[in-house]
Design a protein around this motif. Structure first.
Motif, PDB file in Angstrom:
ATOM      1  N   ASN A 163       1.039  -1.121   0.082  1.00  0.00           N
ATOM      2  CA  ASN A 163       0.063   0.101   0.034  1.00  0.00           C
ATOM      3  C   ASN A 163       0.890   1.366  -0.111  1.00  0.00           C
ATOM      4  OD1 ASN A 163      -2.544  -1.298  -0.113  1.00  0.00           O
ATOM      5  ND2 ASN A 163      -2.824  -1.123   2.077  1.00  0.00           N
ATOM      6  N   TYR A 164       2.018   0.885   0.610  1.00  0.00           N
ATOM      7  CA  TYR A 164       2.889   2.327   0.480  1.00  0.00           C
ATOM      8  C   TYR A 164       3.478   2.855  -0.691  1.00  0.00           C
ATOM      9  CZ  TYR A 164       7.142   5.185   1.795  1.00  0.00           C
ATOM     10  OH  TYR A 164       7.968   6.167   1.622  1.00  0.00           O
ATOM     11  N   PHE A 165       3.695   1.657  -1.811  1.00  0.00           N
ATOM     12  CA  PHE A 165       4.142   1.971  -3.156  1.00  0.00           C
ATOM     13  C   PHE A 165       2.796   2.371  -3.874  1.00  0.00           C
ATOM     14  CE2 PHE A 165       7.802  -0.483  -1.867  1.00  0.00           C
ATOM     15  CZ  PHE A 165       8.940   0.437  -2.422  1.00  0.00           C
ATOM     16  N   LEU A 166       1.651   1.828  -3.627  1.00  0.00           N
ATOM     17  CA  LEU A 166       0.554   2.232  -4.475  1.00  0.00           C
ATOM     18  C   LEU A 166       0.347   3.646  -4.079  1.00  0.00           C
ATOM     19  CD1 LEU A 166      -1.810  -0.884  -3.790  1.00  0.00           C
ATOM     20  CD2 LEU A 166      -0.800  -0.357  -5.922  1.00  0.00           C
ATOM     21  N   HIS A 167       0.424   4.128  -2.866  1.00  0.00           N
ATOM     22  CA  HIS A 167       0.096   5.558  -2.530  1.00  0.00           C
ATOM     23  C   HIS A 167       0.833   6.470  -3.630  1.00  0.00           C
ATOM     24  CE1 HIS A 167      -0.547   9.146  -0.214  1.00  0.00           C
ATOM     25  NE2 HIS A 167       0.720   9.464  -0.390  1.00  0.00           N
ATOM     26  N   PHE A 168       2.151   6.091  -4.152  1.00  0.00           N
ATOM     27  CA  PHE A 168       2.945   7.076  -5.017  1.00  0.00           C
ATOM     28  C   PHE A 168       2.320   7.156  -6.266  1.00  0.00           C
ATOM     29  CE2 PHE A 168       6.234   5.812  -1.876  1.00  0.00           C
ATOM     30  CZ  PHE A 168       7.051   7.381  -1.955  1.00  0.00           C
ATOM     31  N   PHE A 169       1.390   6.179  -6.719  1.00  0.00           N
ATOM     32  CA  PHE A 169       0.731   6.247  -7.916  1.00  0.00           C
ATOM     33  C   PHE A 169      -0.689   6.757  -7.719  1.00  0.00           C
ATOM     34  CE2 PHE A 169       3.948   3.058  -8.358  1.00  0.00           C
ATOM     35  CZ  PHE A 169       4.480   3.446  -9.601  1.00  0.00           C
ATOM     36  N   GLY A 170      -1.074   7.143  -6.440  1.00  0.00           N
ATOM     37  CA  GLY A 170      -2.461   7.944  -6.442  1.00  0.00           C
ATOM     38  C   GLY A 170      -3.518   6.617  -6.030  1.00  0.00           C
ATOM     39  N   VAL A 171      -3.112   5.598  -5.798  1.00  0.00           N
ATOM     40  CA  VAL A 171      -3.999   4.581  -5.530  1.00  0.00           C
ATOM     41  C   VAL A 171      -4.411   4.305  -4.073  1.00  0.00           C
ATOM     42  CG1 VAL A 171      -4.673   2.186  -5.701  1.00  0.00           C
ATOM     43  CG2 VAL A 171      -3.356   3.170  -7.306  1.00  0.00           C
ATOM     44  N   ASP A 172      -5.694   4.296  -3.650  1.00  0.00           N
ATOM     45  CA  ASP A 172      -6.085   4.457  -2.283  1.00  0.00           C
ATOM     46  C   ASP A 172      -5.612   3.042  -1.659  1.00  0.00           C
ATOM     47  OD1 ASP A 172      -7.256   6.866  -2.615  1.00  0.00           O
ATOM     48  OD2 ASP A 172      -9.362   6.012  -3.120  1.00  0.00           O
ATOM     49  N   PRO A 173      -5.340   2.915  -0.197  1.00  0.00           N
ATOM     50  CA  PRO A 173      -5.044   1.698   0.393  1.00  0.00           C
ATOM     51  C   PRO A 173      -5.992   0.593   0.244  1.00  0.00           C
ATOM     52  CG  PRO A 173      -4.766   3.743   1.804  1.00  0.00           C
ATOM     53  CD  PRO A 173      -5.553   4.314   0.520  1.00  0.00           C
ATOM     54  N   VAL A 174      -5.655  -0.392  -0.062  1.00  0.00           N
ATOM     55  CA  VAL A 174      -6.291  -1.651  -0.202  1.00  0.00           C
ATOM     56  C   VAL A 174      -6.394  -2.502   0.856  1.00  0.00           C
ATOM     57  CG1 VAL A 174      -6.811  -3.627  -1.917  1.00  0.00           C
ATOM     58  CG2 VAL A 174      -5.856  -1.530  -2.712  1.00  0.00           C
ATOM     59  N   GLY A 175      -7.507  -2.856   1.445  1.00  0.00           N
ATOM     60  CA  GLY A 175      -7.601  -3.771   2.744  1.00  0.00           C
ATOM     61  C   GLY A 175      -7.245  -5.390   1.943  1.00  0.00           C
ATOM     62  N   TRP A 176      -6.040  -5.514   1.839  1.00  0.00           N
ATOM     63  CA  TRP A 176      -5.754  -7.087   1.027  1.00  0.00           C
ATOM     64  C   TRP A 176      -6.179  -8.098   1.965  1.00  0.00           C
ATOM     65  CZ3 TRP A 176      -3.975  -6.810  -3.704  1.00  0.00           C
ATOM     66  CH2 TRP A 176      -3.433  -5.666  -4.052  1.00  0.00           C
ATOM     67  N   LEU A 177      -5.795  -8.028   3.453  1.00  0.00           N
ATOM     68  CA  LEU A 177      -6.259  -9.195   4.233  1.00  0.00           C
ATOM     69  C   LEU A 177      -7.582  -8.734   5.034  1.00  0.00           C
ATOM     70  CD1 LEU A 177      -2.719  -9.876   5.722  1.00  0.00           C
ATOM     71  CD2 LEU A 177      -3.625 -10.821   3.651  1.00  0.00           C
TER      72      LEU A 177
END
Length: 323
Positions: A163-177
């Protein structure tokens, strides 16, 4: 008048056996059989103690109405197929079976495709190929609890590196688990990562047995890299591919620890499989349901047995083709 004596041919002569040779041969054969049994006996004891007896106990659990008290005392009443009927009628059975099939077939499909691509890549024998192959074996060599814990940390909704890396691409945090929509996907991704090295090693060894002269002849005929793969590599790799897929299928069906460490089958039943459900029934509550839990385990064993017999049949067919 003398009568000529006719000698019997050597092959028609009856040569009497030495006295006592037949009992001696029997004693030697008996000694050979006893020696062979002495070597096999430890394996038989091991199989009986760690395979046959546990399977028998699991079958006995599924055919009786066990409680905690009767589990200790051993006087559980016989209930026949009632536990299996309870499992089939349980609303959790459908989702658990569906998740098991999705988890198994998606995992082995991606493991095989990625493993095959890496095997073809490393088959080029460039300078760093041995080092990179060794690095790709790390997921296979790590203890599963370490791999599962690492993926749980990386996919953490709040502090995970993904999620930290997704933040750089403007993607909201994902509740993976923690999200029902992503939990099963998360454990599938982790399982694919763990299983790729196995496919890489087996398929790479199969590529080593393909004669290089075939590729040289195809290059002289003007075949492209894709045509060489489609016409030479993939057909000749088919026997090894069948074994790889069947072994992966049998192994992935019974994956429990990875899912349990990452999601415990949750949230809810979003990532539950037959393996995790069997554990939850037998050990996941203060009032365990030993009978239904064992019934789910036996269903899983039966599925693995079917694919195992299919694997044996494929192997025997390959041996007949080689001979």
């Amino acid at each position: 008048m003398t009568i000529a004596r006719v000698e019997r041919p050597a092959r028609d002569r009856v040569v009497p056996k030495a006295a006592g040779s037949l009992p001696l041969q029997r004693r030697q054969r008996r000694r050979t059989r006893l020696t062979a049994f002495a070597f096999v006996a430890p394996l038989l004891v091991y199989l009986a103690a760690f395979y046959v007896y546990p399977l028998y106990r699991n079958l006995d659990l599924s055919l009786r109405d066990y409680t905690v008290r009767s589990f200790v005392s051993g006087d559980a009443p016989f209930s026949g197929w009632d536990n299996f009927q309870k499992v089939l009628d349980d609303p959790t059975f459908g989702p658990a079976m569906r998740h098991t099939m999705i988890f198994t077939f998606v995992s082995i499909a991606f493991q095989y495709v990625i493993g095959l691509a890496l095997a073809v890549f490393f088959n080029r024998h460039f300078r760093l190929a041995p080092t990179l192959r060794a690095l790709f074996l790390i997921p296979w060599l790590l203890p599963l609890i370490v791999s599962a814990s690492s993926w749980s940390w990386m996919l953490n909704s709040e502090s995970g590196v993904v999620n930290y890396f997704l933040h750089f691409f403007g993607v909201d945090p994902v509740g993976w688990l923690t999200s029902p929509d992503w939990a099963l996907t998360s454990v599938i991704i982790a399982n694919i990562w763990i299983g790729i090295p196995f496919n890489l090693v087996i398929l790479y060894s199969g590529l080593q047995n393909i004669p290089g002269e075939l590729y040289e002849a195809a290059s002289l005929d003007g075949a492209s890299a894709w045509q060489q793969f489609r016409r030479i590599t993939f057909p000749l790799l088919r026997p090894v591919s069948a074994i790889t897929l069947l072994l992966g299928l049998v192994y992935t069906l019974k994956v429990f620890d990875l899912i349990w460490i990452m999601t415990k089958g949750g949230p809810g039943d979003a990532s539950s499989t037959l393996a995790t459900w069997s554990y939850q029934l037998g050990f996941g509550s203060l009032l365990p349901k030993f009978g239904p839990g064992a019934a789910v385990g036996n269903i899983l064993i039966l599925m693995a047995l079917v694919f195992g017999l299919l694997y044996i049949r494929v192997q025997s067919g390959q041996r007949r083709q080689e001979t």
